[in-house]
Write a protein that holds these residues in place. Structure first.
Motif, PDB file in Angstrom:
ATOM      1  N   LEU A  98       0.825  -1.218   0.000  1.00 24.99           N
ATOM      2  CA  LEU A  98       0.000   0.000   0.000  1.00 24.99           C
ATOM      3  C   LEU A  98       0.850   1.255   0.000  1.00 24.99           C
ATOM      4  O   LEU A  98       0.514   2.251  -0.636  1.00 24.99           O
ATOM      5  CB  LEU A  98      -0.911   0.009   1.225  1.00 24.99           C
ATOM      6  CG  LEU A  98      -2.353  -0.480   1.059  1.00 24.99           C
ATOM      7  CD1 LEU A  98      -3.113  -0.271   2.356  1.00 24.99           C
ATOM      8  CD2 LEU A  98      -3.048   0.253  -0.075  1.00 24.99           C
ATOM      9  N   ASN A 100       3.753   1.703  -1.365  1.00 22.88           N
ATOM     10  CA  ASN A 100       4.222   1.963  -2.727  1.00 22.88           C
ATOM     11  C   ASN A 100       3.113   2.558  -3.587  1.00 22.88           C
ATOM     12  O   ASN A 100       3.321   3.529  -4.308  1.00 22.88           O
ATOM     13  CB  ASN A 100       4.737   0.668  -3.366  1.00 22.88           C
ATOM     14  CG  ASN A 100       6.112   0.289  -2.857  1.00 22.88           C
ATOM     15  OD1 ASN A 100       6.929   1.138  -2.551  1.00 22.88           O
ATOM     16  ND2 ASN A 100       6.368  -1.006  -2.757  1.00 22.88           N
ATOM     17  N   ARG A 101       1.921   1.979  -3.497  1.00 23.23           N
ATOM     18  CA  ARG A 101       0.817   2.455  -4.341  1.00 23.23           C
ATOM     19  C   ARG A 101       0.345   3.847  -3.954  1.00 23.23           C
ATOM     20  O   ARG A 101       0.142   4.717  -4.816  1.00 23.23           O
ATOM     21  CB  ARG A 101      -0.355   1.465  -4.256  1.00 23.23           C
ATOM     22  CG  ARG A 101      -1.461   1.773  -5.264  1.00 23.23           C
ATOM     23  CD  ARG A 101      -2.670   0.882  -5.047  1.00 23.23           C
ATOM     24  NE  ARG A 101      -3.440   1.283  -3.865  1.00 23.23           N
ATOM     25  CZ  ARG A 101      -4.459   0.581  -3.380  1.00 23.23           C
ATOM     26  NH1 ARG A 101      -4.809  -0.562  -3.946  1.00 23.23           N
ATOM     27  NH2 ARG A 101      -5.124   1.007  -2.326  1.00 23.23           N
ATOM     28  N   GLU A 102       0.172   4.084  -2.649  1.00 21.30           N
ATOM     29  CA  GLU A 102      -0.449   5.323  -2.194  1.00 21.30           C
ATOM     30  C   GLU A 102       0.539   6.480  -1.991  1.00 21.30           C
ATOM     31  O   GLU A 102       0.153   7.637  -2.122  1.00 21.30           O
ATOM     32  CB  GLU A 102      -1.190   5.068  -0.881  1.00 21.30           C
ATOM     33  CG  GLU A 102      -2.338   4.095  -0.995  1.00 21.30           C
ATOM     34  CD  GLU A 102      -3.428   4.610  -1.923  1.00 21.30           C
ATOM     35  OE1 GLU A 102      -3.736   5.814  -1.868  1.00 21.30           O
ATOM     36  OE2 GLU A 102      -3.958   3.796  -2.711  1.00 21.30           O
ATOM     37  N   LYS A 106       2.300   7.621  -6.030  1.00 20.36           N
ATOM     38  CA  LYS A 106       1.104   8.457  -6.188  1.00 20.36           C
ATOM     39  C   LYS A 106       1.445   9.879  -5.748  1.00 20.36           C
ATOM     40  O   LYS A 106       1.638  10.763  -6.582  1.00 20.36           O
ATOM     41  CB  LYS A 106      -0.067   7.890  -5.380  1.00 20.36           C
ATOM     42  CG  LYS A 106      -1.354   8.683  -5.521  1.00 20.36           C
ATOM     43  CD  LYS A 106      -2.489   8.020  -4.722  1.00 20.36           C
ATOM     44  CE  LYS A 106      -3.773   8.802  -4.805  1.00 20.36           C
ATOM     45  NZ  LYS A 106      -4.846   8.165  -3.990  1.00 20.36           N
ATOM     46  N   LEU A 151       5.659  -4.174  -5.669  1.00 20.78           N
ATOM     47  CA  LEU A 151       5.308  -3.142  -6.649  1.00 20.78           C
ATOM     48  C   LEU A 151       4.152  -3.567  -7.547  1.00 20.78           C
ATOM     49  O   LEU A 151       3.825  -2.870  -8.509  1.00 20.78           O
ATOM     50  CB  LEU A 151       6.532  -2.818  -7.513  1.00 20.78           C
ATOM     51  CG  LEU A 151       7.757  -2.264  -6.774  1.00 20.78           C
ATOM     52  CD1 LEU A 151       8.976  -2.269  -7.686  1.00 20.78           C
ATOM     53  CD2 LEU A 151       7.480  -0.843  -6.269  1.00 20.78           C
ATOM     54  N   GLN A 153       1.054  -3.406  -7.464  1.00 17.26           N
ATOM     55  CA  GLN A 153      -0.124  -2.556  -7.594  1.00 17.26           C
ATOM     56  C   GLN A 153       0.094  -1.365  -8.526  1.00 17.26           C
ATOM     57  O   GLN A 153      -0.802  -0.545  -8.721  1.00 17.26           O
ATOM     58  CB  GLN A 153      -0.555  -2.038  -6.217  1.00 17.26           C
ATOM     59  CG  GLN A 153      -1.195  -3.092  -5.326  1.00 17.26           C
ATOM     60  CD  GLN A 153      -2.602  -3.430  -5.761  1.00 17.26           C
ATOM     61  OE1 GLN A 153      -3.400  -2.555  -6.106  1.00 17.26           O
ATOM     62  NE2 GLN A 153      -2.932  -4.711  -5.776  1.00 17.26           N
ATOM     63  N   LEU A 154       1.275  -1.256  -9.124  1.00 12.19           N
ATOM     64  CA  LEU A 154       1.526  -0.171 -10.068  1.00 12.19           C
ATOM     65  C   LEU A 154       0.808  -0.453 -11.386  1.00 12.19           C
ATOM     66  O   LEU A 154       0.565  -1.599 -11.748  1.00 12.19           O
ATOM     67  CB  LEU A 154       3.022  -0.007 -10.318  1.00 12.19           C
ATOM     68  CG  LEU A 154       3.894   0.248  -9.081  1.00 12.19           C
ATOM     69  CD1 LEU A 154       5.322   0.579  -9.497  1.00 12.19           C
ATOM     70  CD2 LEU A 154       3.316   1.363  -8.217  1.00 12.19           C
ATOM     71  N   GLN A 158       1.968   4.860 -13.786  1.00 13.02           N
ATOM     72  CA  GLN A 158       3.134   4.914 -12.906  1.00 13.02           C
ATOM     73  C   GLN A 158       4.379   4.371 -13.598  1.00 13.02           C
ATOM     74  O   GLN A 158       5.458   4.965 -13.520  1.00 13.02           O
ATOM     75  CB  GLN A 158       2.877   4.129 -11.618  1.00 13.02           C
ATOM     76  CG  GLN A 158       1.826   4.747 -10.722  1.00 13.02           C
ATOM     77  CD  GLN A 158       0.466   4.132 -10.944  1.00 13.02           C
ATOM     78  OE1 GLN A 158       0.175   3.611 -12.022  1.00 13.02           O
ATOM     79  NE2 GLN A 158      -0.374   4.185  -9.921  1.00 13.02           N
ATOM     80  N   HIS A 289      -5.534  -6.572  -9.310  1.00 10.78           N
ATOM     81  CA  HIS A 289      -4.979  -5.440 -10.061  1.00 10.78           C
ATOM     82  C   HIS A 289      -4.073  -6.011 -11.137  1.00 10.78           C
ATOM     83  O   HIS A 289      -3.113  -6.727 -10.841  1.00 10.78           O
ATOM     84  CB  HIS A 289      -4.169  -4.519  -9.146  1.00 10.78           C
ATOM     85  CG  HIS A 289      -3.368  -3.507  -9.914  1.00 10.78           C
ATOM     86  ND1 HIS A 289      -3.928  -2.356 -10.437  1.00 10.78           N
ATOM     87  CD2 HIS A 289      -2.051  -3.487 -10.288  1.00 10.78           C
ATOM     88  CE1 HIS A 289      -3.003  -1.664 -11.064  1.00 10.78           C
ATOM     89  NE2 HIS A 289      -1.853  -2.339 -10.992  1.00 10.78           N
TER      90      HIS A 289
END
Length: 374
Positions: A98, A100-102, A106, A151, A153-154, A158, A289
């Motif tokens: 999370l 990394n994603r948020e 982001k 990673l 969820q990229l 991104q 995802h």
């Protein structure tokens, strides 16, 4: 020739230091950015100020400007509250995914664009390429350090804006490059612990936010074999911290966590690393995802990881209408844990992933009954 402006996430560690160095030497217009994502509460070795000083020192050594951003509120709202909520219901979350994603891909990416940069770079061990207009996330050359699992969820936006300068290198090479250029972080120990929170007594830290209650530790038959200080401190397959002494009628063999009942505050354990209560052949995920924005097919074969640094496991995947997947493994898997991440691969290409919802392990689905009515 200038290759374009890029902002490097400077963590104060050797990996991001060398990433910045390599991009500078490749002709990029490099700016460093140090992210503060946690307000230190004095409960552990967060080292945020030390890391900040090291990031500044490295930037000075390389002749690069450095900026600072405080994302602590975004981290609390987008990562940490979810982390606590998952633990509260007995699941074991993975905050690095999370985070990394948020945060890193982001809010950090948005900040880089605000600074006029074309993209970002980090010290992650992973690779990106583009085939027929589609960006792919690839494992690093150093499989022992590969971070594509975290990673997964990229997405296309991104990856199109991201560089991983260390993807072709081994960790020893990174240390050597840092030493050759006399970077202040050349010999610095790699960070461990929760993303951005650092190293501390995890049980004590979690207790600040989720008050624990002592309860019984039971074997799969419902017999009490000990007492735990809080059921959400434990995860499937865990051996450490159980403090179970000699149990009459049982062998002197180690105990492992095989199940949790948060509602009744019970922890279940069994003896043997490969206890049948920890074995599963299939799982169901939450919504997947897909890095390519679509699944390869509704049914396909690939490999999977259900934990970091796990060897590739052959499996069959079925996509459901709600976006989740069912996965059937070629061989039984140990301690597949709800709340952790399922990540799918086609060779070195990361296809995507999702949170594990449940498995067919008896520790998860079996209803303990004997001596268990209380």
């Amino acid at each position: 020739m200038n290759a374009g402006r890029i902002v490097v996430g400077m963590s104060g560690g050797v990996d991001s230091s060398v990433a910045a160095l390599l991009l500078r030497d490749a002709g990029f217009d490099v700016t460093g950015l140090f992210m503060q994502n946690w307000v230190e509460d004095g409960s552990g070795d967060c080292r945020a100020e030390d890391d900040r000083r090291d990031a500044v020192a490295v930037s000075g050594k390389l002749g690069l400007p450095i900026r600072f951003r405080d994302f602590s509120r975004e981290y609390w709202d987008g990562v940490f509250q979810h982390f606590l909520a998952e633990y509260a219901v007995g699941r074991t979350p993975n905050p690095d995914v999370l985070c990394n994603r948020e945060i890193k891909f982001k809010h950090f990416l948005d900040a880089a664009h605000e600074l006029g940069a074309e993209g970002i770079a980090t010290g992650h061990y992973s690779r990106v390429d583009c085939v027929r207009g589609e960006y792919r996330l690839l494992r690093a050359k150093d499989r022992g350090k590969d971070q594509s699992y975290f990673l997964h969820q990229l997405g296309q936006r991104q990856l199109a804006a991201t560089r991983f300068p260390l993807g072709e290198l081994h960790k020893d090479d990174v240390r050597r490059i840092a030493a050759q250029h006399q970077l202040p972080t050349a010999a610095k120990k790699d960070s461990t612990g929760i993303c951005f929170i650092g190293e501390r007594d995890f049980r004590e830290f979690l207790g600040q936010y989720l008050p624990a209650r002592t309860g019984e530790i039971r074997d799969p038959s419902g017999n009490c074999v000990g007492e735990h200080p809080g059921v959400f401190h434990y995860t499937l397959g865990q051996r450490e911290g159980l403090h179970i002494g000699g149990v009459r009628g049982r062998a002197q063999a180690p105990w492992f966590v095989v199940g949790k009942d948060v509602e009744r505050n019970l922890l279940y354990v069994d003896q043997g690393h490969d206890s049948p209560w920890l074995q599963s052949r299939s799982l169901r995920s939450e919504t997947m995802h897909w890095i390519a924005s679509h699944a390869p097919a509704t049914r396909f074969a690939c490999t999977a990881q259900t934990r970091y640094r796990q060897p590739d496991e052959d499996c069959e995947v079925e996509l459901h209408d709600d976006g989740s997947v069912s996965v059937r493994f070629a061989r039984p898997q140990r301690a597949v844990t709800p709340g952790q991440s399922l990540v799918l691969y086609d060779g070195d290409t990361c296809l995507g992933g999702a949170v594990i919802l449940h498995t067919d392990a008896p520790a998860v689905t079996h209803q303990f009954t004997r001596n268990d009515a209380a």
